[in-house]
Scaffold this motif. Sequence first.
Motif, PDB file in Angstrom:
ATOM      1  N   ILE A 174       0.415  -5.642   7.874  1.00 54.02           N
ATOM      2  CA  ILE A 174      -0.644  -5.919   6.897  1.00 54.02           C
ATOM      3  C   ILE A 174      -0.804  -4.741   5.946  1.00 54.02           C
ATOM      4  O   ILE A 174      -0.958  -3.600   6.374  1.00 54.02           O
ATOM      5  N   LEU A 175      -0.745  -5.052   4.645  1.00 58.95           N
ATOM      6  CA  LEU A 175      -1.093  -4.075   3.610  1.00 58.95           C
ATOM      7  C   LEU A 175      -2.516  -4.384   3.168  1.00 58.95           C
ATOM      8  O   LEU A 175      -2.775  -5.467   2.632  1.00 58.95           O
ATOM      9  N   LYS A 176      -3.435  -3.455   3.381  1.00 54.43           N
ATOM     10  CA  LYS A 176      -4.844  -3.704   3.068  1.00 54.43           C
ATOM     11  C   LYS A 176      -5.280  -2.812   1.913  1.00 54.43           C
ATOM     12  O   LYS A 176      -5.199  -1.587   1.980  1.00 54.43           O
ATOM     13  N   ASN A 177      -5.747  -3.463   0.849  1.00 53.43           N
ATOM     14  CA  ASN A 177      -6.200  -2.754  -0.353  1.00 53.43           C
ATOM     15  C   ASN A 177      -7.617  -2.248  -0.127  1.00 53.43           C
ATOM     16  O   ASN A 177      -8.549  -3.026   0.046  1.00 53.43           O
ATOM     17  N   ILE A 178      -7.784  -0.908  -0.126  1.00 56.28           N
ATOM     18  CA  ILE A 178      -9.123  -0.328   0.004  1.00 56.28           C
ATOM     19  C   ILE A 178      -9.561   0.312  -1.320  1.00 56.28           C
ATOM     20  O   ILE A 178     -10.576   1.011  -1.359  1.00 56.28           O
ATOM     21  N   GLY A 179      -8.788   0.026  -2.389  1.00 57.73           N
ATOM     22  CA  GLY A 179      -9.118   0.579  -3.699  1.00 57.73           C
ATOM     23  C   GLY A 179      -9.546  -0.499  -4.666  1.00 57.73           C
ATOM     24  O   GLY A 179     -10.056  -1.552  -4.277  1.00 57.73           O
ATOM     25  N   THR A 180      -9.286  -0.269  -5.952  1.00 62.53           N
ATOM     26  CA  THR A 180      -9.708  -1.213  -6.986  1.00 62.53           C
ATOM     27  C   THR A 180      -8.541  -1.772  -7.794  1.00 62.53           C
ATOM     28  O   THR A 180      -8.750  -2.604  -8.674  1.00 62.53           O
ATOM     29  N   GLY A 181      -7.332  -1.347  -7.516  1.00 68.48           N
ATOM     30  CA  GLY A 181      -6.178  -1.814  -8.273  1.00 68.48           C
ATOM     31  C   GLY A 181      -5.540  -3.034  -7.643  1.00 68.48           C
ATOM     32  O   GLY A 181      -6.102  -3.698  -6.767  1.00 68.48           O
ATOM     33  N   VAL A 182      -4.321  -3.342  -8.095  1.00 71.59           N
ATOM     34  CA  VAL A 182      -3.509  -4.396  -7.497  1.00 71.59           C
ATOM     35  C   VAL A 182      -2.831  -3.817  -6.259  1.00 71.59           C
ATOM     36  O   VAL A 182      -2.376  -2.676  -6.272  1.00 71.59           O
ATOM     37  N   THR A 183      -2.741  -4.582  -5.197  1.00 70.30           N
ATOM     38  CA  THR A 183      -2.202  -4.037  -3.943  1.00 70.30           C
ATOM     39  C   THR A 183      -0.736  -3.648  -4.089  1.00 70.30           C
ATOM     40  O   THR A 183      -0.344  -2.524  -3.763  1.00 70.30           O
ATOM     41  N   VAL A 184       0.113  -4.582  -4.556  1.00 69.33           N
ATOM     42  CA  VAL A 184       1.536  -4.299  -4.767  1.00 69.33           C
ATOM     43  C   VAL A 184       1.870  -4.684  -6.193  1.00 69.33           C
ATOM     44  O   VAL A 184       1.535  -5.781  -6.644  1.00 69.33           O
ATOM     45  N   GLU A 185       2.568  -3.786  -6.892  1.00 70.92           N
ATOM     46  CA  GLU A 185       2.814  -4.021  -8.314  1.00 70.92           C
ATOM     47  C   GLU A 185       4.211  -3.574  -8.701  1.00 70.92           C
ATOM     48  O   GLU A 185       4.681  -2.511  -8.300  1.00 70.92           O
ATOM     49  N   SER A 186       4.882  -4.415  -9.494  1.00 68.84           N
ATOM     50  CA  SER A 186       6.167  -4.042 -10.073  1.00 68.84           C
ATOM     51  C   SER A 186       5.939  -3.093 -11.241  1.00 68.84           C
ATOM     52  O   SER A 186       4.885  -3.116 -11.878  1.00 68.84           O
ATOM     53  N   VAL A 187       6.938  -2.275 -11.554  1.00 70.55           N
ATOM     54  CA  VAL A 187       6.755  -1.270 -12.599  1.00 70.55           C
ATOM     55  C   VAL A 187       7.524  -1.627 -13.876  1.00 70.55           C
ATOM     56  O   VAL A 187       7.772  -0.777 -14.712  1.00 70.55           O
ATOM     57  N   GLY A 188       7.925  -2.906 -14.046  1.00 71.23           N
ATOM     58  CA  GLY A 188       8.572  -3.315 -15.287  1.00 71.23           C
ATOM     59  C   GLY A 188       7.653  -3.144 -16.477  1.00 71.23           C
ATOM     60  O   GLY A 188       6.476  -3.489 -16.414  1.00 71.23           O
ATOM     61  N   THR A 189       8.176  -2.604 -17.580  1.00 71.94           N
ATOM     62  CA  THR A 189       7.325  -2.289 -18.727  1.00 71.94           C
ATOM     63  C   THR A 189       7.578  -3.176 -19.936  1.00 71.94           C
ATOM     64  O   THR A 189       6.780  -3.165 -20.870  1.00 71.94           O
ATOM     65  N   GLY A 190       8.667  -3.943 -19.972  1.00 70.10           N
ATOM     66  CA  GLY A 190       8.941  -4.757 -21.143  1.00 70.10           C
ATOM     67  C   GLY A 190      10.236  -5.527 -20.994  1.00 70.10           C
ATOM     68  O   GLY A 190      10.935  -5.425 -19.972  1.00 70.10           O
ATOM     69  N   ILE A 191      10.573  -6.301 -22.012  1.00 70.31           N
ATOM     70  CA  ILE A 191      11.747  -7.146 -21.953  1.00 70.31           C
ATOM     71  C   ILE A 191      13.022  -6.332 -21.815  1.00 70.31           C
ATOM     72  O   ILE A 191      14.038  -6.804 -21.306  1.00 70.31           O
ATOM     73  N   ASN A 192      12.987  -5.073 -22.254  1.00 69.65           N
ATOM     74  CA  ASN A 192      14.149  -4.197 -22.095  1.00 69.65           C
ATOM     75  C   ASN A 192      14.089  -3.391 -20.803  1.00 69.65           C
ATOM     76  O   ASN A 192      14.924  -2.504 -20.574  1.00 69.65           O
ATOM     77  N   ASP A 193      13.119  -3.674 -19.976  1.00 66.24           N
ATOM     78  CA  ASP A 193      12.969  -2.976 -18.702  1.00 66.24           C
ATOM     79  C   ASP A 193      12.630  -3.991 -17.611  1.00 66.24           C
ATOM     80  O   ASP A 193      11.697  -3.824 -16.846  1.00 66.24           O
ATOM     81  N   VAL A 194      13.432  -5.062 -17.556  1.00 61.08           N
ATOM     82  CA  VAL A 194      13.212  -6.097 -16.555  1.00 61.08           C
ATOM     83  C   VAL A 194      13.703  -5.600 -15.196  1.00 61.08           C
ATOM     84  O   VAL A 194      14.794  -5.054 -15.074  1.00 61.08           O
ATOM     85  N   LYS A 195      12.870  -5.777 -14.164  1.00 57.21           N
ATOM     86  CA  LYS A 195      13.241  -5.371 -12.820  1.00 57.21           C
ATOM     87  C   LYS A 195      13.909  -6.551 -12.111  1.00 57.21           C
ATOM     88  O   LYS A 195      13.460  -7.684 -12.207  1.00 57.21           O
ATOM     89  N   ARG A 196      14.973  -6.271 -11.377  1.00 56.07           N
ATOM     90  CA  ARG A 196      15.797  -7.320 -10.790  1.00 56.07           C
ATOM     91  C   ARG A 196      15.857  -7.208  -9.269  1.00 56.07           C
ATOM     92  O   ARG A 196      15.731  -6.126  -8.715  1.00 56.07           O
ATOM     93  N   TYR A 197      16.097  -8.343  -8.645  1.00 60.17           N
ATOM     94  CA  TYR A 197      16.330  -8.429  -7.199  1.00 60.17           C
ATOM     95  C   TYR A 197      15.178  -7.823  -6.388  1.00 60.17           C
ATOM     96  O   TYR A 197      15.403  -7.161  -5.379  1.00 60.17           O
ATOM     97  N   GLN A 198      13.968  -8.078  -6.808  1.00 55.75           N
ATOM     98  CA  GLN A 198      12.812  -7.594  -6.060  1.00 55.75           C
ATOM     99  C   GLN A 198      12.428  -8.619  -5.001  1.00 55.75           C
ATOM    100  O   GLN A 198      12.342  -9.814  -5.278  1.00 55.75           O
ATOM    101  N   VAL A 199      12.176  -8.131  -3.786  1.00 54.11           N
ATOM    102  CA  VAL A 199      11.907  -9.024  -2.656  1.00 54.11           C
ATOM    103  C   VAL A 199      10.715  -8.491  -1.866  1.00 54.11           C
ATOM    104  O   VAL A 199      10.598  -7.288  -1.632  1.00 54.11           O
ATOM    105  N   VAL A 200       9.825  -9.413  -1.467  1.00 51.82           N
ATOM    106  CA  VAL A 200       8.730  -9.093  -0.555  1.00 51.82           C
ATOM    107  C   VAL A 200       8.756 -10.150   0.551  1.00 51.82           C
ATOM    108  O   VAL A 200       8.709 -11.348   0.264  1.00 51.82           O
ATOM    109  N   LYS A 201       8.824  -9.703   1.822  1.00 52.57           N
ATOM    110  CA  LYS A 201       8.935 -10.634   2.948  1.00 52.57           C
ATOM    111  C   LYS A 201       8.060 -10.179   4.120  1.00 52.57           C
ATOM    112  O   LYS A 201       7.862  -8.991   4.351  1.00 52.57           O
TER     113      LYS A 201
END
Length: 566
Positions: A174-201
């Motif tokens: 269990i990942l438990k968010n005790i803050g105010t942000g998003v619990t898990v977040e990708s760091v892609g910034t734009g169409i020229n910085d697309v993140k690939r093959y990301q998996v959460v299981k």
Amino acid sequence: MAKFPYNPFDITAGLGAKFIKWLNSLVKDLSDDNQELKARFDEQINSVPQPSEIVDLRINDDGETFTTANNRVANLEKKTLRGSLTNAFGKIFLSVADRLASIEYEVDSRAVNVKRFGARGDGITDDITAIQAAIDFLQNGGTVYFPSGTYNVSQSVKTNDSILLKGFSAKRSILKNIGTGVTVESVGTGINDVKRYQVVKNLTISGTDKSAGGLKLKFSGEYFELKNIRVLDHINGVGIDLPDSFSGTLKNIHVSRSTNSTGIRMYGNNASTGQTTFENVVVAYSKIGIEVGEENNLTANIIDCITFTGCILQHNYSVGMKIGANVRQLKVQTTHFEWQDAAGAIGLLVKGPTAIGGDIDTCWFYQNDTAIQVDYGNNYKFHNLNIQNSKLGIYLTGNSHNNIIGDRVRFANVTEEIRDYSLDNLKITENTIMLNQGYKERDYAIVSNEKPIASMNYTPVEGSTFKLDRGLFSSFKLKTIKFRLKMEISNATAGDQLSIQLYNATNAQTLLEITGTVESDGRLIMTTPLTDFPSEAKWCNIQAKSLTVASRDFTVRKAIIIAEYV
């Protein structure tokens, strides 16, 4: 004895004779040892064994003695077997499940265990620094493993290209968010910085009323995968947010209690998105269950080829599934929409200009205030549906066009089956509509238009007609079908004689005709007698006209076809 020199291989003299003598002695010694061991085993079997030769399974490694060996095993399981394993690096203390998991993941040289970077997983310690260090360690991608435990994070966990975040199981890691942000977040910034093959299981991602969201993959493309995960209790945030992401799979997902927000959201403001499959996804107790595309964003990029299979949308307070602008080629199949039953709540809502091409097939709508509403949706087909226990079945507003109610649509205990406000003709073709079968209080169907309409099929002047496809009644081939026509007219001239006529469009034969006099308020309600529907008719026309003055204008406010069967 022969004198030297002699043949060394002569077994009667020299080294040969000595070798034979030694070999005979060795064989005799082995035979004697074997007889001694046999005698010893016989003695142990037939008599009392020596204490030094007994292994007592009731005694554990710490010297504790239990009544039986079974009690010892039960005690080990109860304590999750926190024993000691000794290896070249000293003692480590792990649960049985974690031992197995460590063995499994050590085989993959890329896998890293967050506990080896200092994560505790005790539900008390803030583990964000250790978890982020484990992810950042894999600069070229790999697996980050979360053993059983609750991992508190005060900031967003930032995932990256080719990173697999994997727990022992969705229930135990269990990942438990005790803050105010998003619990898990990708760091892609734009169409020229697309993140690939990301998996959460195999994880639970848990939040509070303060967390901004559960899992956000922005600009994630080319085979992102979310599998066997739960996203819970992000009261004011989106459970799973997929902005500008494409080519992915969501499988075996449970999102619940995004109470004031959306369970799963997908939109494309900066990139054309889509090509995404949702399989066995459950979304419950959220304001909106699943939202694809934004309602009023006409400049959004196209979202195409979205498929839902085996999903469940239940107990969502506003909408189960909402389809917005620029969504193309949507397919929803074998999916349940149930218990969106608050006042005004909708099971499936299509509401976005240029939402084109939807196939809703083999779905069950149960206990929704409105089962299906299409507003600004075009070219949708509904078939193989069971719509039950709802106030309104299928509602097509004046902004929807060219929609089809196809084969095998069943209504049961629905107050109003079909309400058609659409400007274009509602096509009911090749249909098997089962109309409240099993519910004796209402064995009929309604196809109605409840506001003034001006169109090629509902022109409110003398001679106006609209088309009724015979497919509406095709489910009753083995029954006797009778039907009547009821029409409400308004804005007519008081005292006028008006006529409604239903005729077989195949041979222009008149089937029914009735006349009436307009009331002082300009309204007239007429109902035809019950009659048989002609078996040879493919479709029928209904014509309303003034008998008093030619071309007199009036409004056909509602036209209802009532089918009754025995």
